[in-house]
Design an enzyme around this catalytic site. Structure first.
Site, PDB file in Angstrom:
ATOM      1  N   GLU A  33      11.226   0.187  -5.295  1.00  0.00           N
ATOM      2  CA  GLU A  33      12.084   1.204  -5.340  1.00  0.00           C
ATOM      3  C   GLU A  33      13.195   1.161  -6.428  1.00  0.00           C
ATOM      4  OE1 GLU A  33      15.143   2.504  -2.297  1.00  0.00           O
ATOM      5  OE2 GLU A  33      13.835   1.694  -0.957  1.00  0.00           O
ATOM      6  N   ASP A  44      25.591   3.467   0.371  1.00  0.00           N
ATOM      7  CA  ASP A  44      25.321   2.160   0.035  1.00  0.00           C
ATOM      8  C   ASP A  44      26.775   1.113   0.139  1.00  0.00           C
ATOM      9  OD1 ASP A  44      22.708   1.595  -1.002  1.00  0.00           O
ATOM     10  OD2 ASP A  44      23.349   3.176  -2.577  1.00  0.00           O
TER      11      ASP A  44
END
Lengths: 238, 397
Positions: A33, A44
């Protein structure tokens, strides 16, 4: 054999390092990824936020992700992971054409849920996210036509947290309605991988790897350390 | 009694044409559906708005006056009215929305509310509503703003809220909103996010507008009572755009009324240091919505700049982006210096000290080309008390 997907932020400390790192860990890793650093990564946790910020401070440009992809995507399954604004602003079609040209297999865009993704669905594989807050009805809607693999978010939260939720019901329901491989991400590391991987086809590991990029050690040591972690996780899940 | 009267409503997925929508992590989608469904049931419900009416009147102090400003009117040769949102409890329009949202949160059975804040006005208004209605309250505020707005931080704490200084990114409003979203994703099941402006994922832009549109609802009736005709112009400042959407909404059904939104021009558009998302930005996605954003070639979000912390934001509510492209509302900007001059002007001419944010709208009175003999309403969205320390450092009296 269960799979291991590694999330690696592009361009920190520079794009050549990203290429070297991915080449080295590909021995234990089944897919990458490739993270596109963004100024406002709301899904995040602190670790990936910090690496995003540092990559941008070092002058990261989207072009770097293209260049890294050119060097790695032929050898290992590569997905671009980024926030939708980078895709939208550059032009979604432009990004799709670039991705196709560079052998990238799909996009992973955490802030592009099903309803907003519909108009882009036929252009290029977009990975579907399933969250632990989703009802069965919602999961059925999202997974009408899944591509490549399904990204199951391990808990309500942001990446890299030490949080656990019982997903057995969701996992068995997904398995019931689709044969598309089911991968789990968020909070997967050397310690949690074995348990999290139990009923799924693979794991996605980000913060646990990227954390090493923030350590005050040489580039070679970072690569060695991440490779070691990848080896441990790959063995733990199988 | 006020009940929302939608003039421009988004489609069922929350789009105002291409703007708006719901660009959030999947974890939050069920939470947004829940809110949307709950709100849909009470949106036009008389009992709910009767309860709101009680708080609007008895707690906030509504209706606020529509004040004819004689001295400024004489100077400009026009009829200038100020909608006095500065006289609301807690000192700005923000509380119209927070009471509504916290009441929703309570009815939905949530035990905690969270909010982002820039200057601290929305944080104070949320902490106020949470204290009133007995919910836990946590506020996210950029570390830079925590230092700039020390008094508001204390006010929030006094009201019983927990304040989280946000150390990520530019450490201002944008980052406070990022952090609030992260907390919300993590505590999705029991936490209600009280968004402070007509932005964020659907249904927030519509919901916040509904709570703020009481401003325009009152102002329209007031001007008709005083002048027996509609105004020529309605002017409001814009950060995210809630006070503007609030006062514009009931005038947008009148073709002859020109609404004008004023963005933060900062040090000037050419300097790159401003908050003028419409005048200098491009469409993009941030904080759950598609709208106009300040961003670079790669789509990285840029830092905004304004003398006023409340306008220091690189985006704008999606309905404004829609009216901008449809050319229904005019959008212009005022620089820091022009706003500061207007801050002094209004204080000395009318004895009203406006917030730095509202000073942008006031300043536009001097920039409006054909103001002579016109009737103009300016939304005085907040009072200047919170800006005293900053003003003292900038002005020499």
């Amino acid at each position: 054999m269960k799979k291991l997907i590694a999330y690696i932020t592009t361009g920190y400390p520079d794009k050549n390092f990203t290429v070297d790192l991915i080449n080295e860990i590909s021995e234990y890793v089944d897919g990458i990824e490739l993270g596109i650093p963004f100024s406002d990564p709301v899904a995040d946790g602190e670790i990936i936020q910090e690496v995003n910020k540092r990559a941008l401070q070092k002058g990261y440009k989207l072009q770097d992700t293209f260049e890294v992809s050119e060097k790695i995507a032929k050898n290992i399954d590569t997905y671009w992971m980024g926030y939708f604004n980078n895709f939208y602003h550059k032009g979604y079609d432009f990004m799709v054409n670039k991705a196709k040209e560079l052998n990238v297999k799909g996009f992973i865009i955490p802030d592009l849920p099903y309803e907003e993704a519909i108009i882009y669905e036929d252009k290029f594989p977009l990975i579907s996210f399933v969250a632990p807050t989703d009802s069965k009805e919602r999961i059925k809607t999202i997974l009408k036509n899944p591509k490549e693999f399904i990204y199951l978010v391990a808990y309500a939260g942001i990446t890299g947290a030490d949080k656990k939720e019982d997903l057995s019901e969701i996992i068995s329901y997904i398995k019931e309605i689709t044969k598309t491989p089911l991968f789990i991400g968020f909070g997967v590391n050397e310690k949690t991988a074995k348990e999290k991987a139990k009923d799924v086809d693979g794991v996605i590991v980000g913060s646990a790897f990227v954390k090493v990029l923030l350590e005050d050690i040489s580039s070679n040591e970072k690569i060695k350390k991440i490779k070691e972690k990848a080896k441990i996780i790959k063995e733990a899940i199988n | 009694m006020y009940i929302p009267k939608p003039i421009y409503d988004p489609d069922e997925r929350g789009h105002f044409d291409k703007f708006g929508g719901r660009y959030v992590p999947e974890t939050l989608m069920p939470v947004l559906f829940e809110l949307e469904k709950f709100y849909k049931n009470i949106r036009f419900d008389k009992d709910f708005w009767k309860e709101m009416d009680y708080y609007y009147k008895e707690y906030i102090g509504r209706p606020t006056g529509l004040y004819f400003a004689p001295n400024i009117s004489e100077e400009l040769g026009a009829k200038i009215y100020f909608k006095r949102e500065d006289l609301n409890h807690t000192g700005a329009h923000k509380v119209n929305n927070t009471i509504g949202q916290v009441l929703l949160a309570k009815k939905m059975g949530k035990k905690r509310v969270i909010a982002e804040t820039g200057a601290g006005q929305h944080g104070v208004a949320t902490a106020t509503a949470a204290a009133l209605l007995g919910l836990e309250c946590e506020i996210f505020m950029g570390e830079k703003d925590v230092k700039r707005q020390e008094l508001n931080v204390f006010r929030m704490k006094l009201l019983g809220a927990k304040v989280h200084p946000v150390k990520s990114g530019s450490r201002t409003l944008k980052d406070a909103m990022n952090e609030a979203i992260r907390y919300w994703v993590t505590n999705a099941r029991d936490t209600f996010y009280v968004i402070g402006t007509v932005a964020g994922p659907h249904p927030y832009p519509m919901l916040v507008r509904d709570f703020q549109a009481i401003i325009g609802y009152e102002a329209k009736a007031q001007i008709l009572a005083k002048e027996n005709r509609l105004p020529d112009y309605v002017i409001a400042c814009i950060g995210g755009g809630s006070n503007a959407m609030g006062i514009f909404s009931h005038f947008l059904e009148e073709e002859k009324v020109q609404c004008i939104g004023i963005e933060a021009g900062g040090l000037g558009i050419e300097s790159g240091k401003h908050g003028a998302s419409l005048n200098a930005g491009e469409p993009g996605v941030l904080h759950g919505q598609m709208s106009y954003l300040l961003q670079d070639d790669d789509g990285q979000i840029l830092e905004a700049h304004s003398i006023s912390a409340g306008l220091d934001y690189p985006g704008i509510g999606p309905e404004h982006a829609y009216h901008f492209e449809a050319d229904r509302v005019k959008y212009d900007y005022i620089t820091d210096k022009e706003a500061l001059d207007a801050f002094v002007w209004l204080s000395q001419k009318e004895g009203i000290i406006p917030a730095f944010e509202s000073s942008h709208a006031v300043a536009y009175l001097k920039k409006l080309p054909d103001i002579k003999d016109k009737i103009v309403i300016v939304n005085l969205s907040g009072r200047g008390d919170k800006d005293m320390i900053q003003a003292k450092n900038l002005l020499d009296f």
